[in-house]
Design a protein around this motif. Structure first.
Motif, PDB file in Angstrom:
ATOM      1  N   ILE A   1      42.079  77.810  75.718  1.00 25.30           N
ATOM      2  CA  ILE A   1      42.731  78.610  76.762  1.00 25.30           C
ATOM      3  C   ILE A   1      41.950  79.902  76.991  1.00 25.30           C
TER       4      ILE A   1
ATOM      5  N   GLY B   1      47.137  82.478  78.361  1.00 27.13           N
ATOM      6  CA  GLY B   1      46.121  82.541  79.413  1.00 27.13           C
ATOM      7  C   GLY B   1      45.995  83.929  80.011  1.00 27.13           C
TER       8      GLY B   1
ATOM      9  N   SER C   1      51.833  79.178  77.682  1.00 26.05           N
ATOM     10  CA  SER C   1      50.977  79.485  78.833  1.00 26.05           C
ATOM     11  C   SER C   1      50.679  80.971  78.953  1.00 26.05           C
TER      12      SER C   1
ATOM     13  N   THR D   1      49.660  69.407  76.725  1.00 28.35           N
ATOM     14  CA  THR D   1      48.564  70.372  76.537  1.00 28.35           C
ATOM     15  C   THR D   1      47.837  70.640  77.854  1.00 28.35           C
ATOM     16  N   GLU D   2      47.660  69.577  78.648  1.00 28.66           N
ATOM     17  CA  GLU D   2      46.999  69.733  79.942  1.00 28.66           C
ATOM     18  C   GLU D   2      47.862  70.569  80.891  1.00 28.66           C
TER      19      GLU D   2
ATOM     20  N   PHE E   1      43.243  75.033  70.299  1.00 35.92           N
ATOM     21  CA  PHE E   1      43.816  75.011  71.640  1.00 35.92           C
ATOM     22  C   PHE E   1      43.871  76.428  72.214  1.00 35.92           C
TER      23      PHE E   1
ATOM     24  N   LEU F   1      47.591  74.239  79.881  1.00 38.92           N
ATOM     25  CA  LEU F   1      46.306  74.777  80.351  1.00 38.92           C
ATOM     26  C   LEU F   1      46.356  75.084  81.844  1.00 38.92           C
ATOM     27  N   SER F   2      46.896  74.152  82.608  1.00 34.36           N
ATOM     28  CA  SER F   2      46.975  74.326  84.065  1.00 34.36           C
ATOM     29  C   SER F   2      47.885  75.494  84.420  1.00 34.36           C
TER      30      SER F   2
END
Length: 332
Positions: A249, A304, A301, A110-111, A245, A114-115
């Motif tokens: 984001i 985002g 991703s 999950t991290e 989640f 996000l990144s």
């Protein structure tokens, strides 16, 4: 007679409302159309047929937007300035910090997502439509166009350099990825510029008709925004993850959007290009970012840059409203 005047007045007010809030209306329309085709069973067949067609015509919209915009620029004024260098250094530094964070930490999935989502919003080039908004805000069209080219070249260099480090399954070498991205940049940016230059110098009647239509590129862009918004909503709805989640984001992409607009305007203010700086660093080619992220990173991703599309156009709408309120809006 009074009834006719009332009807005419209502029509004028409606047109004024649509003009003032073109971008929010375009986003609302894109969302409505997608949800309509997604939720009404009898429209499934039409949606399946139109989906690929829309994907094919979207690049044409971007081409047309830039062609009309480039018809209005003075090609002799396309030269880099100091603020271009500053924003380029800031973008590259932010990318490096984000990549180092990903590579030097043992991130959970999950991290990592996000990144990657935030990295996509940072590394993405300046939007091809940014000169259109800049012109509406009274900014320098040539300065903005110059940075758009520079920003796209930076992205074409950074993506194939760093993405294989982040995801071993990206499966791309530097040169092949570089030229693939550069090809997309040339189709979207270089070809409409060359055509605009040719029309401006050799087909002057057509050129005069194009520049005589106020805000033509702006309204074509609004049409493309409808398509992009619909695609964004589709990606968010079909994202295979928890709603909480997705909201996280979306929140982080909002904060990043505001930060990039703020930093861009601060740097631009130093050199007398406030609006240009804000649009240069804040308004991203997020449609390209979605493709780039989906192709090379984790599919979730893409949420985002997908959310970033909505945030940056809300910022654009607010900027245009403030300029219009002061009576300083320009035609694009």
């Amino acid at each position: 007679m009074n009834k006719h005047n009332t009807l005419q007045s209502s029509k004028t007010k409606l047109l004024a409302f649509m003009k003032n809030w073109t971008l929010p209306l375009a986003m609302a329309m894109g969302t409505f159309v997608y949800l309509l085709f997604a939720r009404v069973p009898c429209l499934d067949g039409v949606g399946n047929v139109m989906g690929p067609v829309i994907d094919e015509i979207f690049p044409f919209f971007m081409f047309l937007i830039l062609f009309v915009t480039f018809c209005k620029i003075d090609f002799r004024k396309l030269r880099p300035g100091r603020w271009h260098l500053w924003l380029s250094v800031i973008q590259i530094t932010m990318v490096l910090l984000c990549v180092l964070f990903i590579l030097t930490r043992q991130l959970r999935i999950t991290e990592l997502i996000l990144s990657e989502a935030l990295l996509a919003c940072i590394i993405s080039p300046c939007a091809a439509a940014a000169p259109v908004v800049t012109a509406k805000l009274g900014g320098n069209l040539e300065q903005m166009t110059t940075y758009t080219f520079l920003s796209n070249f930076i992205t074409a260099t950074l993506v194939p350099l760093f993405f294989p480090m982040i995801d071993d399954s990206a499966g791309m070498d530097f040169l092949s990825a570089f030229f693939l991205i550069l090809h997309k940049v040339c189709v979207i940016l270089v070809l409409p510029m060359l055509l605009a230059w040719f029309v401006k110098h050799y087909v002057r009647r057509l050129h005069a008709r194009i520049i005589a239509v106020n805000d033509l590129s702006f309204y074509v862009w609004a049409c493309s925004l409808t398509i992009v918004t619909g695609t964004t909503v589709k990606n968010i709805v079909h994202a295979e993850t928890k709603v909480s989640f997705l909201l996280l984001i979306a929140l982080l992409s909002l904060l990043l959007c505001l930060l990039q607009f703020f930093v861009g305007r601060k740097v631009g203010r130093m050199f007398g290009y406030i609006n240009e700086g804000g649009q240069a660093l804040g308004q991203k080619n997020t449609a390209f970012a979605v493709w780039m992220t989906y192709t090379y990173l984790h599919p979730v991703s893409t949420v985002g840059p997908g959310c970033y599309i909505l945030w940056q156009n809300m910022v654009n709408s607010m900027e245009l409203w403030m300029v219009r309120r002061k009576g300083k809006e320009c035609h694009s």
